[in-house]
Design an enzyme around this catalytic site. Sequence first.
Site, PDB file in Angstrom:
ATOM      1  CD  GLU A  37      10.458   1.915  10.240  1.00  0.00           C
ATOM      2  OE1 GLU A  37      10.167   2.855   9.494  1.00  0.00           O
ATOM      3  OE2 GLU A  37      10.327   0.718   9.905  1.00  0.00           O
ATOM      4  NE  ARG A  78      -5.786 -19.763   4.356  1.00  0.00           N
ATOM      5  CZ  ARG A  78      -4.747 -20.514   4.739  1.00  0.00           C
ATOM      6  NH1 ARG A  78      -4.603 -21.731   4.266  1.00  0.00           N
ATOM      7  NH2 ARG A  78      -3.863 -20.053   5.601  1.00  0.00           N
ATOM      8  CG  LEU A  93       8.368   2.612   4.636  1.00  0.00           C
ATOM      9  CD1 LEU A  93       8.032   1.332   3.878  1.00  0.00           C
ATOM     10  CD2 LEU A  93       7.089   3.361   4.985  1.00  0.00           C
ATOM     11  CG  HIS A 130       0.866 -20.674   2.682  1.00  0.00           C
ATOM     12  ND1 HIS A 130      -0.317 -21.197   3.125  1.00  0.00           N
ATOM     13  CD2 HIS A 130       1.464 -20.109   3.763  1.00  0.00           C
ATOM     14  CE1 HIS A 130      -0.445 -20.970   4.427  1.00  0.00           C
ATOM     15  NE2 HIS A 130       0.621 -20.300   4.837  1.00  0.00           N
ATOM     16  CE  LYS A 158       3.167   3.339   3.227  1.00  0.00           C
ATOM     17  NZ  LYS A 158       3.281   3.426   4.671  1.00  0.00           N
ATOM     18  CE1 TYR A 197       1.144  -0.338   4.402  1.00  0.00           C
ATOM     19  CE2 TYR A 197       0.116   1.820   4.397  1.00  0.00           C
ATOM     20  CZ  TYR A 197       0.924   0.888   5.002  1.00  0.00           C
ATOM     21  OH  TYR A 197       1.524   1.174   6.202  1.00  0.00           O
ATOM     22  NE  ARG A 251       6.758   4.413   0.411  1.00  0.00           N
ATOM     23  CZ  ARG A 251       6.469   5.230   1.435  1.00  0.00           C
ATOM     24  NH1 ARG A 251       7.420   5.543   2.313  1.00  0.00           N
ATOM     25  NH2 ARG A 251       5.264   5.728   1.588  1.00  0.00           N
TER      26      ARG A 251
HETATM   27  N1  PLP Z   1       7.844   3.866   8.835  1.00  0.00           N
HETATM   28  C1  PLP Z   1       6.719   3.143   8.915  1.00  0.00           C
HETATM   29  C2  PLP Z   1       6.764   1.786   9.544  1.00  0.00           C
HETATM   30  C3  PLP Z   1       5.500   3.652   8.420  1.00  0.00           C
HETATM   31  O1  PLP Z   1       4.369   2.920   8.491  1.00  0.00           O
HETATM   32  C4  PLP Z   1       5.481   4.965   7.875  1.00  0.00           C
HETATM   33  C5  PLP Z   1       4.247   5.568   7.362  1.00  0.00           C
HETATM   34  O2  PLP Z   1       3.178   5.049   7.508  1.00  0.00           O
HETATM   35  C6  PLP Z   1       6.680   5.686   7.826  1.00  0.00           C
HETATM   36  C7  PLP Z   1       7.845   5.110   8.299  1.00  0.00           C
HETATM   37  C8  PLP Z   1       6.713   7.079   7.234  1.00  0.00           C
HETATM   38  O3  PLP Z   1       6.673   7.023   5.820  1.00  0.00           O
HETATM   39  P1  PLP Z   1       6.109   8.222   4.957  1.00  0.00           P
HETATM   40  O4  PLP Z   1       6.907   9.428   5.323  1.00  0.00           O
HETATM   41  O5  PLP Z   1       6.355   7.804   3.549  1.00  0.00           O
HETATM   42  O6  PLP Z   1       4.670   8.376   5.286  1.00  0.00           O
END
Ligand code: PLP
Length: 290
Positions: A178, A99, A202, A101, A146, A32, A51
Site C-alpha cells: 500500500e 507514565r 490498512l 508501558h 489504524k 483514529y 473499523r
Molecule cells: N493505508 C494507509 C496506511 C492509510 O493511512 C490510509 C488512509 O489514511 C489508507 C490506506 C486509505 O484508507 P481509507 O480509504 O479508509 O482512507
Amino acid sequence: MAAVYLNGEFLPADQACIPVLDRGFIFGDGVYEVIPVYGGRLFRLDEHLQRLRNSLHAVRIPEPLGDADWRTLLEELVARNHGGEQSIYLQVTRGSAQRDHAMPEHPEPTVFAMSSPLHPVSAEIREHGVAAITLDDIRWQRCHIKAISLLPNILLRQQALDQGAAEAILVRDGLATEGAASNLFIVSDDTLITPPTGPLLLPGITRDLILELAEANGIPHREHDIRHEQLRDADEIWLTSSTKEILPVTRLDDRPVADGSPGPLYRRMLALYQDYKQHLRDQHTMATES
Ligand code: PLP
C-alpha cells in the site's frame, strides 16, 4: 474558529486542551479515523465505525461510545462546522495515567474529533496524475490497525516528497502492499488488482468501495498479491484514500507508467465514484426536504 469535540464538550479548537500525561501524547497510544463528509453527510460512516471498533479491540482500548452516540456526536460536529464538504478526524487514546508501558487497569479513554476542509483533488492532478516512488516498508506487522503512532509513515511520505513524488508505495518481501497513507491498485491485462487485506495493510474504506463499484459494474477485478516487478509493468497504478479518493500514478521511480498519463479505467472508476457520491447527496437532499 472551527468547533472541535473533546470528552463530552464542543468548543473552539484553540480552547481544547489535553493533560500532558495523556498516553496519546506520551506514547502515541491510540487509534483514529478520517471520515469525509459530502453535502453535509458522513460518507460510509458505518464502515468507518466498524473499523474503529476493530482498531480499539486490537489495542485493548475500551469502546468509549456505541454507534448511535458516535453518529449523534459526529453529525453535531459536522453541523457546527456548517455542513457541506469536510474531513472529520476522530481519535481515541487510552487516556491519562502515570507514565508506564503497562496499560492502566481502569483506562478512561480520551475522545477527540475535529473537522478540516476537504479539498478536492485538482484538475491538474486528474489530468496528469502524480509521481510515486517505491520504498521498503519499515512499519510494524500490524498495519491493519489504524494507530495514531505514524512515525514510519511520516518518514516514508517525507522521503517521497523530498524526491518530488506525492507518495511512497511500500514493498515488503518483494510485494507492494500500500502507500504511506493510501491503498494500492494496479491495472494489468484489463484487470483491476489490489492486495488482499491482512496484517500488512490498512483495510481502506475507499479500497472496499472501489471493489464494490467494480463488482457492480462488471469490471474484472481481483484481490491478489502484487509483486514489485508487476507494479513496474502495470498499465495503470492508482492510490486510494478517503480524502484523495483515487489518484492516478503516472510516474513510478522516475519512469512513466505505461504512456505516462492517467488510464481509461481510472477515468471510468472516477466517474463511477463521483456518481456514487452524488447519489448519496441527492438522497440526503430528498430526506431533508420531505
Ligand atoms: N493505508 C494507509 C496506511 C492509510 O493511512 C490510509 C488512509 O489514511 C489508507 C490506506 C486509505 O484508507 P481509507 O480509504 O479508509 O482512507
